[in-house]
Scaffold this active site. Structure first.
Site, PDB file in Angstrom:
ATOM      1  N   SER A  34       0.868  -1.196   0.000  1.00 45.31           N
ATOM      2  CA  SER A  34       0.000   0.000   0.000  1.00 45.31           C
ATOM      3  C   SER A  34       0.893   1.231   0.000  1.00 45.31           C
ATOM      4  CB  SER A  34      -0.853  -0.019   1.274  1.00 45.31           C
ATOM      5  OG  SER A  34      -1.526   1.200   1.467  1.00 45.31           O
TER       6      SER A  34
ATOM      7  N   TYR B 257      -2.185  -1.763  10.225  1.00 41.78           N
ATOM      8  CA  TYR B 257      -2.248  -1.883   8.756  1.00 41.78           C
ATOM      9  C   TYR B 257      -0.924  -1.421   8.142  1.00 41.78           C
ATOM     10  CZ  TYR B 257      -4.148  -1.194   4.012  1.00 41.78           C
ATOM     11  OH  TYR B 257      -4.374  -1.244   2.658  1.00 41.78           O
TER      12      TYR B 257
END
Ligand SMILES: NC(=O)c1ccc[n+]([C@@H]2O[C@H](COP(=O)([O-])OP(=O)(O)OC[C@H]3O[C@@H](n4cnc5c(N)ncnc54)[C@H](O)[C@@H]3O)[C@@H](O)[C@H]2O)c1
Length: 256
Positions: free
Chosen positions: A141, A154
């Protein structure tokens, strides 16, 4: 589309919807075959049916090592081997500060978003060795390239995916198993839709392109890395984020 994945067999996790479904479509359009692996059996079976003979579905919980063995065996039995793996399945950040994340949630996010990538690479490597090589694309990401507020577990998982990809690339290079990480920016999918993001131009002023992305805009990066066109590309990290991690837009910096 150019058939750059002709004869390639690829397992994509989390492919029943969102970005993974776009990757599955792109792989078939590029001439490859895809095993759609997900917890969402209804959506996965429907997508496989829509894509035709070069697509199939297998139920997979990416946190379960035994389920990985079953999914890999099903892929080999159905299509004859495995050339590519896209470790895409993931769950979102919770939007709370890192130090306020519960231990249970922290562990769960790490298990689904990072430990799964280790399990997946471990499960497919023997099959790739049999075919003399392969390509693993690990989905990180933008949050794996910068410190993004409110993405503690995350972000930690996505930085871990980036690092693990480089270690595996170094270790597997001689065996022609390439490992790269892809870093999507903000893309409109079922994961991000609840945040209220919109595809409108100007809706993401901090981003140099000033908009969020569509899943189709990630597909070229994935099919490229899976293909022989990327035969000398391993250990790389590819940001597909509208310039987000390069820096804030000039308009944002100048306060316009
Ligand atoms: N959408 C974005 O803006 C964005 C940005 C950066 C990175 N990503 C990453 O891209 C990937 C896909 O995201 P998305 O936006 O398409 O999300 P999504 O929620 O729309 O799709 C995720 C898929 O993963 C599956 N999944 C979740 N847990 C699983 C498990 N334990 N086992 C098997 N499958 C499981 C879900 O069923 C779902 O089909 C994720 O890894 C995400 O972190 C997304």
């Amino acid at each position: 589309m150019q058939q750059i994945l002709e004869h390639k067999i690829v397992l994509v996790t989390g492919a029943a919807r969102g970005l993974g479904a776009a990757y599955a479509r792109g792989i078939v359009e590029a001439g490859g075959s895809v095993m759609i692996a997900d917890l969402l059996a209804e959506d996965g079976v429907a997508l496989a049916a829509e894509l035709g003979d070069r697509a199939a579905f297998v139920t997979l919980d990416v946190t379960d090592p035994e389920a990985w063995d079953v999914a890999v065996a099903a892929t080999v039995e159905h299509f004859g081997g495995i050339d590519g793996l896209v470790n895409n399945a993931g769950i979102s950040a919770t939007g709370v500060p890192a130090v306020e994340e519960s231990i249970e949630t922290f562990d769960r996010i790490i298990a689904v978003n990072l430990r799964s990538v280790y399990l997946g690479m471990r499960a497919v490597t023997p099959e790739m060795r049999k075919r003399g090589g392969g390509s693993i694309v690990n989905i990180s990401s933008a949050a794996g390239l910068i410190g993004l507020a409110l993405t503690g577990a995350y972000g930690a998982a996505k930085w871990g995916v980036r690092g693990l990809s480089k270690v595996a690339a170094v270790e597997l290079g001689r065996e022609k198993i390439r490992v790269n990480s892809v870093h999507p920016g903000m893309v409109l999918t079922p994961m991000t839709a609840p945040t209220g993001i919109s595809l409108d131009e100007g809706a993401f002023p901090n981003n140099p392109m000033q908009r969020v992305g569509r899943p189709e805009e990630l597909v070229g990066a994935i099919t490229y890395l899976l293909s022989d066109a990327a035969s000398y590309t391993t250990g790389a990290e590819l940001a597909v984020d509208g310039g987000w991690t390069a820096g804030p837009s000039i308009e944002y910096v100048m306060g316009q």
